[in-house]
Enzyme design. Structure first.
Site, PDB file in Angstrom:
ATOM      1  N   LYS A  50     -12.373  -0.668   0.688  1.00 58.89           N
ATOM      2  CA  LYS A  50     -11.584   0.080  -0.301  1.00 58.89           C
ATOM      3  C   LYS A  50     -12.369   0.171  -1.609  1.00 58.89           C
ATOM      4  O   LYS A  50     -13.362   0.886  -1.644  1.00 58.89           O
ATOM      5  CB  LYS A  50     -10.198  -0.529  -0.395  1.00 58.89           C
ATOM      6  CG  LYS A  50      -9.474  -0.250   0.937  1.00 58.89           C
ATOM      7  CD  LYS A  50      -8.058  -0.667   1.042  1.00 58.89           C
ATOM      8  CE  LYS A  50      -7.502  -0.130   2.355  1.00 58.89           C
ATOM      9  NZ  LYS A  50      -6.914  -1.144   3.213  1.00 58.89           N
TER      10      LYS A  50
ATOM     11  N   HIS B 147      -5.769  -3.980  -1.477  1.00 58.81           N
ATOM     12  CA  HIS B 147      -5.603  -2.966  -2.530  1.00 58.81           C
ATOM     13  C   HIS B 147      -5.640  -3.557  -3.937  1.00 58.81           C
ATOM     14  O   HIS B 147      -5.397  -2.837  -4.910  1.00 58.81           O
ATOM     15  CB  HIS B 147      -4.303  -2.181  -2.325  1.00 58.81           C
ATOM     16  CG  HIS B 147      -4.388  -1.176  -1.217  1.00 58.81           C
ATOM     17  ND1 HIS B 147      -4.966   0.061  -1.376  1.00 58.81           N
ATOM     18  CD2 HIS B 147      -4.000  -1.240   0.075  1.00 58.81           C
ATOM     19  CE1 HIS B 147      -4.910   0.728  -0.239  1.00 58.81           C
ATOM     20  NE2 HIS B 147      -4.325  -0.040   0.672  1.00 58.81           N
TER      21      HIS B 147
ATOM     22  N   SER C 162       0.793  -1.227   0.000  1.00 53.88           N
ATOM     23  CA  SER C 162       0.000   0.000   0.000  1.00 53.88           C
ATOM     24  C   SER C 162       0.826   1.278   0.000  1.00 53.88           C
ATOM     25  O   SER C 162       0.297   2.333  -0.306  1.00 53.88           O
ATOM     26  CB  SER C 162      -0.952  -0.012   1.200  1.00 53.88           C
ATOM     27  OG  SER C 162      -0.240  -0.210   2.394  1.00 53.88           O
TER      28      SER C 162
HETATM   29  C1  LIG Z   1      -6.849  -1.494   4.646  1.00 53.14           C
HETATM   30  C2  LIG Z   1      -6.182  -2.775   4.821  1.00 53.14           C
HETATM   31  C3  LIG Z   1      -6.650  -3.715   5.756  1.00 53.14           C
HETATM   32  C4  LIG Z   1      -7.781  -3.422   6.707  1.00 53.14           C
HETATM   33  O1  LIG Z   1      -9.007  -3.429   6.077  1.00 53.14           O
HETATM   34  P1  LIG Z   1     -10.266  -2.742   6.800  1.00 53.14           P
HETATM   35  O2  LIG Z   1     -11.425  -3.358   6.111  1.00 53.14           O
HETATM   36  O3  LIG Z   1     -10.151  -1.277   6.570  1.00 53.14           O
HETATM   37  O4  LIG Z   1     -10.195  -3.130   8.237  1.00 53.14           O
HETATM   38  C5  LIG Z   1      -6.013  -4.933   5.826  1.00 53.14           C
HETATM   39  N1  LIG Z   1      -4.959  -5.216   5.036  1.00 53.14           N
HETATM   40  C6  LIG Z   1      -4.469  -4.330   4.140  1.00 53.14           C
HETATM   41  C7  LIG Z   1      -3.298  -4.698   3.284  1.00 53.14           C
HETATM   42  C8  LIG Z   1      -5.065  -3.082   4.006  1.00 53.14           C
HETATM   43  O5  LIG Z   1      -4.569  -2.207   3.130  1.00 53.14           O
END
Ligand SMILES: *Cc1c(COP(=O)(O)O)cnc(C)c1O
Length: 393
Positions: free
Chosen positions: A240, A209, A181
């Site tokens: 996301k 992502h 990310s």
């Molecule tokens: C955003 C993210 C999460 C967490 O997801 P949420 O649904 O916001 O709790 C987990 N792993 C990665 C790689 C992320 O980018």
């Protein structure tokens, strides 16, 4: 004696180290532009890749579900919190992911915290990529398995660590982010899956992502690399590209069945609300039926990267819409971001140590399908003005 003096001390220490994060409250929905403090700003730091966070059909699906099922799930999944919507959503996710079954959690973080400790425990091994997300790191900690960290995208290091350590444990898991990310790089999943196969280890990919971004119609990294059947657990989030909230894992049906008996967020935390389950389901249906938002996302991403590069900025090694603008120096990066916000009306997050290594500070941009070409030009112009003012380009 003030028993909480330490709280003040910690806050002051954070402020002095430049690590205190101000929280900005939005006065508008997510979108290409947002309103903060009464000002309209170009938004380049949300994960709303496809625009579903404020999509009329997604909102309507949530409203209808609230009308029918109410706002609260009322209980944990294993008691009375499972509605027919949750089960429909799980079937929808499994189909989208080309997996046997899926389990829906209340968030991506909880999906990692809940699943990893069921897969491995004391006496087992985890081979974890150096840049893995905090929720994977915490899931591994909760599991009590022995952890080995392999260097970022370094398959020789992963092989070496498997060779040296695999025999010492009972079960073994290789776990990686799909898309990193902070850099926008894609994990070498085919090589990881081969090595895991060679060393009798399960493979787990966190595709937070990659969902809605990679693969046919945004099916994610496993589809992108045509690895269906070679990755044991695909984990993802609905917060996301899917635009709402929730998380999931997809994989073999017996594993999903076991998770329903053992995963602690499933047993001990109330279920995802019905409105959210319905919103997520509609977003996935939209992804499956129309990939034009996905194509707009990538064309915006290409335009943003090429505009920045043409003007002398370094956008790192990104292979996805996540676009780091490498400014290296911590203070320069914080100042750059502040000027973008205050003088150019551009909302873009500075990423500094310890989130990334010292001297690798950057501004991270995430374009979306709902940005127009003019928005992208606006962003590039803002970077050029600011870069010139600071004498960087
Ligand atoms: C955003 C993210 C999460 C967490 O997801 P949420 O649904 O916001 O709790 C987990 N792993 C990665 C790689 C992320 O980018």
């Amino acid at each position: 004696m003030d028993k909480l003096q330490w709280v003040r001390d910690e806050l002051n220490a954070l402020r002095q180290a430049g690590k205190y994060v101000p929280i900005r409250a939005l006065q508008s929905p997510q979108g290409a532009w947002v309103v903060i403090g009464g000002r309209k700003l170009l938004n380049l730091c949300s994960n709303n890749y496809l625009g579903y966070a404020n999509h009329p059909e997604v909102k309507r699906a949530a409203q209808e579900a609230i009308g029918k099922y109410g706002v609260g799930a009322g209980a944990v999944r294993s008691i009375a919190g499972t509605t027919e919507l949750h089960e429909q959503l799980e079937r929808e996710v499994a189909e989208f992911k080309n997996a046997e079954a899926a389990l829906v959690y209340q968030g991506g973080l909880l999906a990692n915290l809940g699943t990893i400790p069921v897969l491995v425990g004391k006496g087992d091994l985890v081979f974890s990529e150096e840049l893995n997300h905090a929720s994977i790191i915490d899931g591994v900690r909760l599991s009590s398995a022995t952890r080995f960290v392999y260097r970022h995208s370094d398959m020789e290091d992963l092989r070496k660590q498997l060779e040296e350590n695999r025999k010492a444990g009972r079960r073994s898991l290789v776990v990686t982010d799909g898309v990193f990310s902070m850099d926008g790089e894609i994990a070498p999943l085919p090589e990881i899956a081969d090595l895991a196969g060679e060393f009798d280890s399960m493979v787990y990919v966190d595709d937070a992502h990659g969902e809605g971004v990679l693969g046919d119609h945004g099916r994610g990294i496993v589809d992108h690399f045509h690895l269906s059947g070679k990755v044991d657990v695909e984990m993802g989030t609905f917060s996301k590209a899917t635009g709402s909230i929730g998380g999931f894992v997809a994989g073999p049906s017996e594993l999903i069945e076991l998770l329903k008996q053992k995963a602690r967020p499933f047993l001990f935390s109330s279920a995802l609300n019905p409105g959210d389950a319905a919103a997520v389901m509609r977003s996935i249906q939209l992804m499956r039926s129309d990939d034009s938002p996905l194509r707009r996302l990538w064309s915006n991403s290409d335009a943003l990267k090429s505009g920045l590069k043409k003007n002398g900025f370094d956008t790192g090694r990104s292979q996805t819409p996540i676009t780091p603008v490498m400014l290296m120096d911590e203070r320069r990066t914080l100042e750059f971001s502040r000027m973008l916000y205050a003088e150019e009306g551009v909302f873009a997050s500075p990423i500094v140590y310890p989130t990334v290594p010292q001297g690798k500070a950057r501004i991270r941009l995430i374009p979306s399908a709902v940005h127009s070409h003019d928005d992208i030009r606006f962003a590039v112009d803002a970077f050029v003005h600011t870069g010139q003012k600071l004498g960087l380009i």
